[in-house]
Design an enzyme around this catalytic site. Sequence first.
Site, PDB file in Angstrom:
ATOM      1  N   TYR A  63       0.867  -1.176   0.000  1.00  0.00           N
ATOM      2  CA  TYR A  63       0.000   0.000   0.000  1.00  0.00           C
ATOM      3  C   TYR A  63       0.906   1.230   0.000  1.00  0.00           C
ATOM      4  O   TYR A  63       1.568   1.525   0.988  1.00  0.00           O
ATOM      5  CB  TYR A  63      -0.891   0.030   1.234  1.00  0.00           C
ATOM      6  CG  TYR A  63      -1.929  -1.061   1.326  1.00  0.00           C
ATOM      7  CD1 TYR A  63      -2.288  -1.816   0.212  1.00  0.00           C
ATOM      8  CD2 TYR A  63      -2.569  -1.325   2.528  1.00  0.00           C
ATOM      9  CE1 TYR A  63      -3.244  -2.811   0.313  1.00  0.00           C
ATOM     10  CE2 TYR A  63      -3.535  -2.315   2.639  1.00  0.00           C
ATOM     11  CZ  TYR A  63      -3.874  -3.062   1.531  1.00  0.00           C
ATOM     12  OH  TYR A  63      -4.821  -4.050   1.631  1.00  0.00           O
ATOM     13  N   PRO A 214     -15.903  -4.642   2.413  1.00  0.00           N
ATOM     14  CA  PRO A 214     -17.170  -4.935   3.096  1.00  0.00           C
ATOM     15  C   PRO A 214     -18.276  -3.964   2.737  1.00  0.00           C
ATOM     16  O   PRO A 214     -19.464  -4.274   2.921  1.00  0.00           O
ATOM     17  CB  PRO A 214     -16.807  -4.821   4.584  1.00  0.00           C
ATOM     18  CG  PRO A 214     -15.633  -3.895   4.616  1.00  0.00           C
ATOM     19  CD  PRO A 214     -14.857  -4.207   3.362  1.00  0.00           C
ATOM     20  N   GLY A 216     -18.411  -2.624  -0.437  1.00  0.00           N
ATOM     21  CA  GLY A 216     -18.489  -2.596  -1.884  1.00  0.00           C
ATOM     22  C   GLY A 216     -17.213  -2.163  -2.568  1.00  0.00           C
ATOM     23  O   GLY A 216     -17.081  -2.266  -3.778  1.00  0.00           O
ATOM     24  N   GLY A 217     -16.267  -1.638  -1.813  1.00  0.00           N
ATOM     25  CA  GLY A 217     -15.001  -1.225  -2.408  1.00  0.00           C
ATOM     26  C   GLY A 217     -15.150   0.023  -3.246  1.00  0.00           C
ATOM     27  O   GLY A 217     -15.750   1.007  -2.830  1.00  0.00           O
TER      28      GLY A 217
END
Length: 291
Positions: A63, A214, A216-217
């Site tokens: 990340y 969780p 929907g992104g």
Amino acid sequence: MTEATRAGTYKLGDLSVARMGYGAMQLAGPHVFGPPKDRAAAIAVLRAAIDSGINHIDTSDFYGPHVTNQIIREALHPYRDDLVIVTKVGARRGEDASWNPALSPEALTAAVHDNLRNLGLDVLDVVNLRLMFDVAGPAEGDIEPLLAPLIELRRKGLIRHLGLSNATPAQVAQARGLADIVCVQNMYNLAHRGDDALVDSLEQAGIAYVPFFPLGGFSPLQSSILNDVAARLSATPMQVAQAWLLQRAPNVLLIPGTSSVDHLRQNVAAAGLALPPEAVMALDGIGAAAR
């Protein structure tokens, strides 16, 4: 009892965590690449998460890359004794911000050392092997040669526990035949219910299931049913979506991410939201309609 522990706790191996955790992905810049717009705000979110009772942070050195782990270290080191940091290996970022497989023994070993260095740790609590046979989602493939170097690093004492990410049920079964697996992290939410059977089988085995995206992104959950239930409960649709996941099974751990303290507080409040049976029945229909 803190806000984050209202939904209870669960075990990652021998480590106990609040079921409401925090995902650090959004602490990096746009598209999870480069530095954040406001580093001080990112540090404030992490400290607010800990103050709320969250003791499970999900991160990865890819990340940024490196950005979120360095911010976590700046914000929270020296770490609280009960803080569990879960990271992932198996991918690398291209200069164009692309997500690319990095699954050779050398790449996996280097990634573990990168995580240790940037987090300021001697041992990683949990390392998830992110499977990248298909960047778009889970795909079958032999994971024994990929898991082997991580098993060796665990034997050397650099890793405490192992998990999987983006795995098929067959790969989970194969991994469990090679090592103790404490968690599986896959895409799962109200509208994406393909792992229903896997959630249930892992619950029976005492293994945590950690849904990524969780909410929907990058395509947030949208449903008139979800909105109606939320309105009746005087909650936000995202709080209801998280509460549904927490009530789905006791082994489900949440790691919603945000770069906003206000959104963090809304997420944590979802741990105390109880859904009545009629709301659960209505929400279950969203997944059925999506199939």
